[in-house]
Design a protein around this motif. Structure first.
Motif, PDB file in Angstrom:
ATOM      1  N   THR A  59     117.620 -13.359 123.529  1.00  0.00           N
ATOM      2  CA  THR A  59     117.598 -13.835 122.144  1.00  0.00           C
ATOM      3  C   THR A  59     118.952 -14.424 121.788  1.00  0.00           C
ATOM      4  O   THR A  59     119.984 -13.942 122.233  1.00  0.00           O
ATOM      5  CB  THR A  59     117.283 -12.676 121.182  1.00  0.00           C
ATOM      6  OG1 THR A  59     116.058 -12.057 121.575  1.00  0.00           O
ATOM      7  CG2 THR A  59     117.161 -13.165 119.742  1.00  0.00           C
ATOM      8  N   ASP A  60     118.967 -15.492 120.995  1.00  0.00           N
ATOM      9  CA  ASP A  60     120.267 -16.017 120.583  1.00  0.00           C
ATOM     10  C   ASP A  60     120.951 -14.984 119.692  1.00  0.00           C
ATOM     11  O   ASP A  60     120.304 -14.214 118.971  1.00  0.00           O
ATOM     12  CB  ASP A  60     120.111 -17.352 119.850  1.00  0.00           C
ATOM     13  CG  ASP A  60     119.461 -17.213 118.485  1.00  0.00           C
ATOM     14  OD1 ASP A  60     120.180 -16.976 117.503  1.00  0.00           O
ATOM     15  OD2 ASP A  60     118.220 -17.323 118.423  1.00  0.00           O
ATOM     16  N   ILE A  61     122.265 -14.964 119.723  1.00  0.00           N
ATOM     17  CA  ILE A  61     123.041 -13.907 119.074  1.00  0.00           C
ATOM     18  C   ILE A  61     122.866 -13.898 117.565  1.00  0.00           C
ATOM     19  O   ILE A  61     122.886 -12.840 116.928  1.00  0.00           O
ATOM     20  CB  ILE A  61     124.530 -14.014 119.446  1.00  0.00           C
ATOM     21  CG1 ILE A  61     125.291 -12.775 118.941  1.00  0.00           C
ATOM     22  CG2 ILE A  61     125.140 -15.318 118.913  1.00  0.00           C
ATOM     23  CD1 ILE A  61     126.704 -12.690 119.457  1.00  0.00           C
ATOM     24  N   TYR A  62     122.643 -15.044 116.950  1.00  0.00           N
ATOM     25  CA  TYR A  62     122.524 -15.105 115.486  1.00  0.00           C
ATOM     26  C   TYR A  62     121.209 -14.481 115.019  1.00  0.00           C
ATOM     27  O   TYR A  62     121.188 -13.720 114.039  1.00  0.00           O
ATOM     28  CB  TYR A  62     122.620 -16.558 115.016  1.00  0.00           C
ATOM     29  CG  TYR A  62     123.756 -17.313 115.649  1.00  0.00           C
ATOM     30  CD1 TYR A  62     125.082 -16.941 115.434  1.00  0.00           C
ATOM     31  CD2 TYR A  62     123.514 -18.398 116.501  1.00  0.00           C
ATOM     32  CE1 TYR A  62     126.137 -17.632 116.028  1.00  0.00           C
ATOM     33  CE2 TYR A  62     124.557 -19.101 117.090  1.00  0.00           C
ATOM     34  CZ  TYR A  62     125.864 -18.703 116.856  1.00  0.00           C
ATOM     35  OH  TYR A  62     126.893 -19.386 117.449  1.00  0.00           O
ATOM     36  N   THR A  63     120.122 -14.808 115.716  1.00  0.00           N
ATOM     37  CA  THR A  63     118.828 -14.216 115.360  1.00  0.00           C
ATOM     38  C   THR A  63     118.849 -12.721 115.611  1.00  0.00           C
ATOM     39  O   THR A  63     118.325 -11.928 114.802  1.00  0.00           O
ATOM     40  CB  THR A  63     117.702 -14.877 116.175  1.00  0.00           C
ATOM     41  OG1 THR A  63     117.697 -16.280 115.915  1.00  0.00           O
ATOM     42  CG2 THR A  63     116.345 -14.288 115.810  1.00  0.00           C
ATOM     43  N   TRP A  64     119.440 -12.308 116.738  1.00  0.00           N
ATOM     44  CA  TRP A  64     119.574 -10.879 117.034  1.00  0.00           C
ATOM     45  C   TRP A  64     120.319 -10.156 115.923  1.00  0.00           C
ATOM     46  O   TRP A  64     119.868  -9.108 115.431  1.00  0.00           O
ATOM     47  CB  TRP A  64     120.325 -10.688 118.350  1.00  0.00           C
ATOM     48  CG  TRP A  64     120.855  -9.295 118.541  1.00  0.00           C
ATOM     49  CD1 TRP A  64     120.165  -8.201 118.964  1.00  0.00           C
ATOM     50  CD2 TRP A  64     122.198  -8.852 118.293  1.00  0.00           C
ATOM     51  NE1 TRP A  64     120.986  -7.093 118.999  1.00  0.00           N
ATOM     52  CE2 TRP A  64     122.238  -7.469 118.598  1.00  0.00           C
ATOM     53  CE3 TRP A  64     123.349  -9.481 117.851  1.00  0.00           C
ATOM     54  CZ2 TRP A  64     123.415  -6.712 118.444  1.00  0.00           C
ATOM     55  CZ3 TRP A  64     124.520  -8.745 117.707  1.00  0.00           C
ATOM     56  CH2 TRP A  64     124.538  -7.368 118.008  1.00  0.00           C
ATOM     57  N   LEU A  65     121.439 -10.707 115.491  1.00  0.00           N
ATOM     58  CA  LEU A  65     122.238 -10.056 114.457  1.00  0.00           C
ATOM     59  C   LEU A  65     121.500 -10.041 113.123  1.00  0.00           C
ATOM     60  O   LEU A  65     121.510  -9.032 112.413  1.00  0.00           O
ATOM     61  CB  LEU A  65     123.583 -10.764 114.321  1.00  0.00           C
ATOM     62  CG  LEU A  65     124.612 -10.116 113.394  1.00  0.00           C
ATOM     63  CD1 LEU A  65     124.896  -8.681 113.804  1.00  0.00           C
ATOM     64  CD2 LEU A  65     125.901 -10.938 113.375  1.00  0.00           C
ATOM     65  N   ARG A  66     120.841 -11.141 112.784  1.00  0.00           N
ATOM     66  CA  ARG A  66     120.073 -11.186 111.529  1.00  0.00           C
ATOM     67  C   ARG A  66     118.988 -10.121 111.522  1.00  0.00           C
ATOM     68  O   ARG A  66     118.825  -9.395 110.528  1.00  0.00           O
ATOM     69  CB  ARG A  66     119.434 -12.560 111.360  1.00  0.00           C
ATOM     70  CG  ARG A  66     118.609 -12.700 110.071  1.00  0.00           C
ATOM     71  CD  ARG A  66     117.613 -13.831 110.173  1.00  0.00           C
ATOM     72  NE  ARG A  66     116.630 -13.572 111.218  1.00  0.00           N
ATOM     73  CZ  ARG A  66     115.769 -14.471 111.668  1.00  0.00           C
ATOM     74  NH1 ARG A  66     115.784 -15.708 111.202  1.00  0.00           N
ATOM     75  NH2 ARG A  66     114.889 -14.152 112.611  1.00  0.00           N
TER      76      ARG A  66
END
Length: 300
Positions: A59-66
């Motif tokens: 998963t891309d890091i931004y979607t994961w963090l969101r």
């Protein structure tokens, strides 16, 4: 070499070590060391991409963090941990990599006229460079084209008619990775107003709930934790200091460069607030041409 993790009695093997307990103890020791570094202002932060690589997976890091933030799962996240964000060159934004640090966690959770959900505040380590026809002195940005810190009849909030905010929304936001743009929560605050049809005002005249959009500059209160040059009351009634700015040194972490705030100066109809290159609270004419932006956003 002998296996010291077990011993044998009558042919039966018995464990000598408790792996689970050892791992727990190591984790506690690591956490205590990070706490110590925070307490003495020496914590340099950790790359979220590296620390949580296994959890992030494909998963891309931004979607994961969101997704993590929206679930209220802040386990392992610390003020100062960072993501290096690649910025795509645009008409007024040069190609660059901006280190975004966690500046606050759930700072305005459930606050506002519409309750805000779980979120983290992301703050650049250093002021950001500007290019193109909006740049002055090659890489700086004016707060406004004229030395005027009042709003207008159509928009009473000075910040929302600033050149600074126009650049944030129309130039910098589109230059962010598209997956990051999708992970950003729009910010809505109680924003100072300053406008009169009969004269230029030297103090803010009120406030109202306003949308800042997905990229915005911090207020004087969010940096210093108190009004310094801004209008008492109207400029600080909603905001509070981000933990990442709890010490003076944090304001110059990315270099001794001045950077703009969204607050306008009290006692003046022609100045805006900023942070000096040496860390103190300052103010300058909006047309000052040696100050850069510090574009922040919420993930949530």
């Amino acid at each position: 070499m002998a296996d010291l993790s077990k011993f044998s009695i009558g042919g039966t093997a018995y464990n000598l070590k408790d792996t689970s307990a050892r791992n727990t103890a190591n984790a506690v020791t690591t956490a205590e060391e990070y706490d110590r570094q925070h307490n003495i202002n020496s914590y340099a932060g950790r790359s979220l991409a590296s620390v949580f690589a296994n959890e992030i997976g494909s998963t891309d890091i931004y979607t994961w963090l969101r997704n993590r933030v929206r679930a209220g799962n802040f386990a392992g996240l610390r003020i100062g941990d960072y993501i290096d964000v690649p910025i795509t060159a645009g008409a007024n934004v040069p190609s660059q990599t901006v280190r975004y640090r966690i500046g606050a966690i759930d700072h305005y959770y459930q606050c506002g006229d519409t309750a805000k959900g779980h979120h983290i505040v992301m703050v650049p380590l250093a002021p950001v460079s500007v290019t193109g026809d909006k740049a002055v002195n090659t890489s700086y940005l004016q707060w406004r084209d004229t030395n005027d810190n009042n709003g207008t009849a159509d928009e009473k909030h000075p910040y929302l008619v600033s050149k600074l905010h126009d650049w944030e929304i129309n130039d910098f936001l589109p230059a962010l990775p598209t997956t990051l743009q999708s992970a950003i929560m729009a910010q809505r605050v109680l924003l100072e107003e300053r406008y009169s049809s009969s004269e230029k005002l030297t103090e803010s005249s009120g406030w109202s709930w306003a949308d800042l959009g997905k990229v915005w500059s911090p207020s004087e209160m969010e940096v210093y934790g108190c009004p310094v040059w801004g209008t008492k009351g109207y400029s600080v009634g909603f905001d509070s200091q981000f933990p990442i700015f709890s010490d003076t040194a944090s304001r110059i972490a990315g270099g001794r460069v001045y950077w703009w705030l969204r607050s306008v100066m009290g006692g003046s109809s022609s100045h805006a607030c900023d942070v000096s290159g040496t860390g103190y609270a300052s103010y300058d004419a909006p047309t000052h041409d040696w100050i850069r932006p510090l574009p922040c956003f919420l993930i949530g």
